[in-house]
Design a protein around this motif. Structure first.
Motif, mmCIF file in Angstrom:
data_model
loop_
_atom_site.group_PDB
_atom_site.id
_atom_site.type_symbol
_atom_site.label_atom_id
_atom_site.label_comp_id
_atom_site.label_asym_id
_atom_site.label_seq_id
_atom_site.Cartn_x
_atom_site.Cartn_y
_atom_site.Cartn_z
ATOM 1 N N HIS A 96 32.667 49.622 -41.349
ATOM 2 C CA HIS A 96 32.468 48.985 -41.257
ATOM 3 C C HIS A 96 33.195 47.235 -42.125
ATOM 4 C CE1 HIS A 96 28.539 50.353 -40.955
ATOM 5 N NE2 HIS A 96 28.797 51.797 -41.483
ATOM 6 N N ARG A 97 34.348 46.974 -41.976
ATOM 7 C CA ARG A 97 35.228 46.085 -42.149
ATOM 8 C C ARG A 97 35.179 45.298 -41.254
ATOM 9 N NH1 ARG A 97 39.793 50.562 -45.003
ATOM 10 N NH2 ARG A 97 37.694 50.667 -46.939
ATOM 11 N N GLY A 98 35.289 43.783 -41.750
ATOM 12 C CA GLY A 98 35.755 42.866 -40.833
ATOM 13 C C GLY A 98 34.702 42.275 -39.868
ATOM 14 N N LYS A 99 33.266 42.857 -41.280
ATOM 15 C CA LYS A 99 31.820 42.362 -40.974
ATOM 16 C C LYS A 99 31.477 41.055 -41.576
ATOM 17 C CE LYS A 99 30.650 47.017 -38.598
ATOM 18 N NZ LYS A 99 29.601 47.770 -38.845
ATOM 19 N N GLY A 100 31.771 40.944 -42.900
ATOM 20 C CA GLY A 100 31.901 40.111 -43.640
ATOM 21 C C GLY A 100 30.883 40.422 -45.027
ATOM 22 N N LEU A 101 31.024 41.981 -45.316
ATOM 23 C CA LEU A 101 30.504 42.467 -45.894
ATOM 24 C C LEU A 101 30.734 42.184 -47.618
ATOM 25 C CD1 LEU A 101 29.618 46.194 -44.433
ATOM 26 C CD2 LEU A 101 28.332 44.372 -44.654
ATOM 27 N N ASN A 102 32.445 41.963 -47.459
ATOM 28 C CA ASN A 102 33.246 41.706 -48.720
ATOM 29 C C ASN A 102 32.460 40.403 -49.147
ATOM 30 O OD1 ASN A 102 35.384 40.442 -50.079
ATOM 31 N ND2 ASN A 102 35.588 42.289 -50.575
ATOM 32 N N ARG A 103 32.293 39.648 -48.524
ATOM 33 C CA ARG A 103 31.586 38.296 -48.885
ATOM 34 C C ARG A 103 30.354 38.177 -48.877
ATOM 35 N NH1 ARG A 103 28.670 35.766 -45.974
ATOM 36 N NH2 ARG A 103 29.360 36.299 -43.907
ATOM 37 N N LEU A 104 29.785 38.601 -48.363
ATOM 38 C CA LEU A 104 28.016 39.331 -48.795
ATOM 39 C C LEU A 104 28.103 39.359 -50.451
ATOM 40 C CD1 LEU A 104 26.461 40.206 -45.911
ATOM 41 C CD2 LEU A 104 26.709 38.176 -46.759
ATOM 42 N N ILE A 105 28.842 40.765 -50.728
ATOM 43 C CA ILE A 105 28.770 41.578 -51.975
ATOM 44 C C ILE A 105 29.381 40.330 -53.076
ATOM 45 C CG2 ILE A 105 30.074 42.578 -53.662
ATOM 46 C CD1 ILE A 105 27.929 44.132 -52.092
ATOM 47 N N TYR A 126 46.608 43.133 -55.763
ATOM 48 C CA TYR A 126 47.925 43.601 -56.447
ATOM 49 C C TYR A 126 48.785 42.851 -55.094
ATOM 50 C CZ TYR A 126 47.321 48.522 -58.564
ATOM 51 O OH TYR A 126 46.967 49.551 -59.314
ATOM 52 N N PRO A 127 49.774 42.704 -55.342
ATOM 53 C CA PRO A 127 51.106 42.098 -54.726
ATOM 54 C C PRO A 127 50.894 42.517 -54.126
ATOM 55 C CG PRO A 127 51.679 42.433 -56.842
ATOM 56 C CD PRO A 127 50.372 42.695 -56.643
ATOM 57 N N GLY A 128 51.620 41.996 -52.375
ATOM 58 C CA GLY A 128 51.642 42.778 -50.992
ATOM 59 C C GLY A 128 50.309 42.551 -50.551
ATOM 60 N N ASN A 129 48.780 43.270 -50.934
ATOM 61 C CA ASN A 129 48.168 43.655 -50.649
ATOM 62 C C ASN A 129 46.963 42.504 -49.589
ATOM 63 O OD1 ASN A 129 45.334 44.689 -49.640
ATOM 64 N ND2 ASN A 129 44.746 45.130 -51.885
ATOM 65 N N ASP A 130 48.105 41.508 -48.581
ATOM 66 C CA ASP A 130 48.261 40.793 -47.519
ATOM 67 C C ASP A 130 46.514 40.809 -47.243
ATOM 68 O OD1 ASP A 130 50.644 40.083 -48.914
ATOM 69 O OD2 ASP A 130 51.556 40.381 -46.773
ATOM 70 N N PRO A 131 46.155 42.287 -46.735
ATOM 71 C CA PRO A 131 44.557 41.511 -46.346
ATOM 72 C C PRO A 131 43.760 41.068 -47.740
ATOM 73 C CG PRO A 131 45.239 43.271 -45.825
ATOM 74 C CD PRO A 131 46.379 43.260 -46.391
ATOM 75 N N ALA A 132 43.801 42.053 -48.026
ATOM 76 C CA ALA A 132 43.319 41.189 -49.516
ATOM 77 C C ALA A 132 43.620 39.800 -50.043
ATOM 78 C CB ALA A 132 42.858 42.069 -51.202
ATOM 79 N N LEU A 133 44.676 40.199 -50.387
ATOM 80 C CA LEU A 133 45.084 38.192 -50.597
ATOM 81 C C LEU A 133 44.133 37.513 -49.763
ATOM 82 C CD1 LEU A 133 48.323 39.032 -51.561
ATOM 83 C CD2 LEU A 133 46.612 38.621 -53.062
ATOM 84 N N ARG A 134 44.479 37.435 -48.923
ATOM 85 C CA ARG A 134 44.155 36.975 -47.431
ATOM 86 C C ARG A 134 42.222 36.193 -47.307
ATOM 87 N NH1 ARG A 134 47.968 38.787 -44.610
ATOM 88 N NH2 ARG A 134 46.329 40.486 -43.458
ATOM 89 N N ALA A 135 41.860 37.931 -47.590
ATOM 90 C CA ALA A 135 40.097 37.550 -47.854
ATOM 91 C C ALA A 135 39.078 36.431 -48.937
ATOM 92 C CB ALA A 135 39.314 39.076 -47.687
ATOM 93 N N TYR A 136 40.311 37.199 -50.200
ATOM 94 C CA TYR A 136 40.107 36.026 -51.162
ATOM 95 C C TYR A 136 40.471 34.763 -51.218
ATOM 96 C CZ TYR A 136 38.591 40.703 -52.964
ATOM 97 O OH TYR A 136 38.226 41.978 -53.048
#
Length: 155
Positions: A96-105, A126-136
């Motif tokens: 279910h990744r990439g569907k905007g669920l993190n944003r809704l949470i 964590y440094p280096g966790n680029d997908p999480a950094l970008r998402a936030y």
């Protein structure tokens, strides 16, 4: 498929415990200090019951697919505001990744924080966790403080 965002209940614990292990597995490459499995980051049941925290879940067709928590925390005595909401336990099931669920949470947790009278939200990545950094960062979060460490080996 409609997404339902709701507070977690103790009935959700078996799935939430699996989510927690998913988070730990995803974070292992970024943290050499994590002890060998089995480990646990959270007391999820306690957070569900706590008056100063909320665990939110995303549900699709009766299946839990994402989670996150917000907890009221005291800020450092020398910073403002005095209290903030700290976010954690952010997980989205792989299918279910990439569907905007993190944003809704995060939106639901932000609403809870506002209802608590809090004016700031913080989280750690964590440094280096680029997908999480970008998402936030996409949601408006900005880097604030970098924690550094130095391991001292036995001689």
């Amino acid at each position: 498929m409609p997404v339902i965002i709701r507070p977690a209940t103790r009935d959700d614990l078996p799935t939430l415990l699996r989510f927690e292990q998913g988070i730990i597995s995803a974070e292992r490459p970024y943290d050499a200090l994590l002890k060998p499995d089995p480990i646990s980051y959270y007391n999820i049941g306690e957070m569900i019951d706590a008056p100063d925290a909320i665990v939110m879940v995303a549900e699709i067709d009766g299946e839990l697919v994402a989670s996150g928590y917000a907890k009221k925390r005291r800020s450092r005595h020398y910073t403002s505001p005095d209290w903030h909401a700290f976010l954690g336990f952010m997980f989205v099931a792989p299918d279910h990744r990439g569907k905007g669920l993190n944003r809704l949470i995060v939106e639901a947790l932000t609403g809870w924080a506002r209802d608590q009278g809090l004016t700031e939200i913080r989280l750690t990545v964590y440094p280096g966790n680029d997908p999480a950094l970008r998402a936030y960062e996409k949601q408006g979060f900005q880097p604030y403080l970098t924690e550094m460490r130095l391991g001292l080996e036995d001689d």
